[in-house]
Design an enzyme around this catalytic site. Structure first.
Site: not given
Ligand code: 9MR
Length: 359
Positions: A269
């Site tokens: 990520e």
């Molecule tokens: O970027 C993602 C955001 O759009 C979502 O709403 C959120 C909750 O589902 O999650 C974010 O992605 C996360 C990822 O799934 C796990 N690691 C941290 C990321 C950033 O918060």
């Protein structure tokens, strides 16, 4: 300039033949084949981005950039539990299937994200009452349905995401799976995923290994325990939502430590914050861009230092600064990705190209 582009081409494609050709014909650059503009798709390991179907549908530039640069994609939201699970035994795969369809048309692999997380727990599940056995059955059934639906369509899964806290202890608060099942939920999830899709590569995904040795050690200890119990696990994801103040040695050590067991390593990520104080009037300067470039280079070098068969790849958490998680979801003015709001390459992109050069 033409020569520089040609060298990048050879580095990105890993083309020894071309480098030999280049070496033997140095001085007569007009004889060189004019390479097509190179992209990260030709790099020696996969690069990808977190994708949202609504932008794929509504934004041509977004779609084109993703198709041009990425050989791997991860769904930013639509494969999470709240997106798929509409009630007990009720599944909605429509949005996730759009991602699969886009990947198929553009010959990309899909990395599934994520089967089990403490967040994105649907309301029906929060309100569910039952015994430990009931929750184990729910977990296994959900994984069977989801990993089964995407069998043959995804190559891999983040089976469990963020089970550990910053101090390395297990996450209890909000983590319904731990609260109802106990620590065993992790291995139950991996075994269920393997049963549903025996060909999928199964990852444990975590944040913060690059900025905390305590966290990195805790993740690796958890991996040791799972391996010891013969749990089917094939890789470690380091999310690497990092920032421009990170230390290169620490970042590289975290990747090296993750690779020490011979598992695949995914920088899963990646984004690089430069607005460290979360200032609302923050301005992204040339200096910020150059600091950010270094971090993108280090992350790429860290992946390059691993044996080739352990380099699962690098996934950016988004596609362009216009829709980055940090900006759109957290509302913090920052420009964390290697592609600008105008879909142009930022210095970070050049940092990645530099990182891809074999030392
Ligand atoms: O970027 C993602 C955001 O759009 C979502 O709403 C959120 C909750 O589902 O999650 C974010 O992605 C996360 C990822 O799934 C796990 N690691 C941290 C990321 C950033 O918060």
């Amino acid at each position: 300039m033409e020569i520089k582009t040609a060298i990048y081409a050879a580095i990105l494609t890993g083309s020894l033949a071309f480098l030999t050709y280049f070496g033997s014909s140095c001085g007569s650059s007009k004889d060189l084949p004019t390479p097509e503009k190179q992209t990260l798709r030709e790099a020696v390991f996969p690069f990808g981005g977190a994708i949202s179907p609504e932008f794929l549908k509504n934004d041509t530039q977004y779609r084109e950039l993703a198709a041009r640069e990425f050989s791997s994609i991860t769904a930013e939201y639509v494969m999470k539990m709240t997106a798929i699970s509409r009630g007990k035994d009720v599944y909605d795969f429509a949005a996730a299937d759009e991602i699969i369809d886009f990947a198929r048309k553009n010959k990309m692999r899909v990395h599934g994200h994520t089967l089990v997380w403490y967040r994105e727990t649907p309301e029906w599940l929060k309100n569910y009452t039952g015994t430990r056995e009931d929750f184990i059955m729910l977990l296994e059934k959900y994984i069977k349905a989801v990993a089964g639906h995407f069998k043959g369509k995804v190559v891999s899964w983040d089976v469990v995401n963020e089970a550990l806290l910053d101090d390395g202890s297990i996450r209890i608060e909000e983590n319904i799976w731990y609260q109802k099942i106990g620590l065993e939920y992790i291995e139950i999830a991996f075994r269920a995923a393997h049963k549903a899709d025996p060909d999928a590569l199964l990852f444990y995904n975590e944040y913060g290994q690059e900025y905390s040795k305590v966290k990195s050690d805790a993740v690796n200890k958890l991996m040791d325990e799972l391996i010891e119990k013969r749990v089917p696990i094939h890789g470690i994801g380091l999310q690497m939502h990092t920032n421009a103040n990170i230390n290169d040695l620490q970042l590289k050590q975290a990747v090296r430590d993750a690779g020490a067991k011979g598992l695949k390593v995914h920088i899963s990520e990646l984004d690089v914050q430069t607005n460290m104080e979360n200032n609302s009037d923050y301005v992204f300067t040339e200096e910020s861009a150059l600091k950010q470039k270094e971090v993108y280079r280090w992350a790429t070098e860290a992946m390059m230092e691993l044996p080739a068969n352990q380099r699962f790849g690098i996934t950016f958490w988004g596609v362009t600064d216009q829709y980055s998680w940090r900006w759109l979801y957290e509302g913090i003015p920052d420009k964390v990705l290697p592609f600008s709001e105008k879909y142009e390459h930022k210095p970070g992109y050049e940092g990645i190209l530099e990182g891809l050069k074999e030392k």
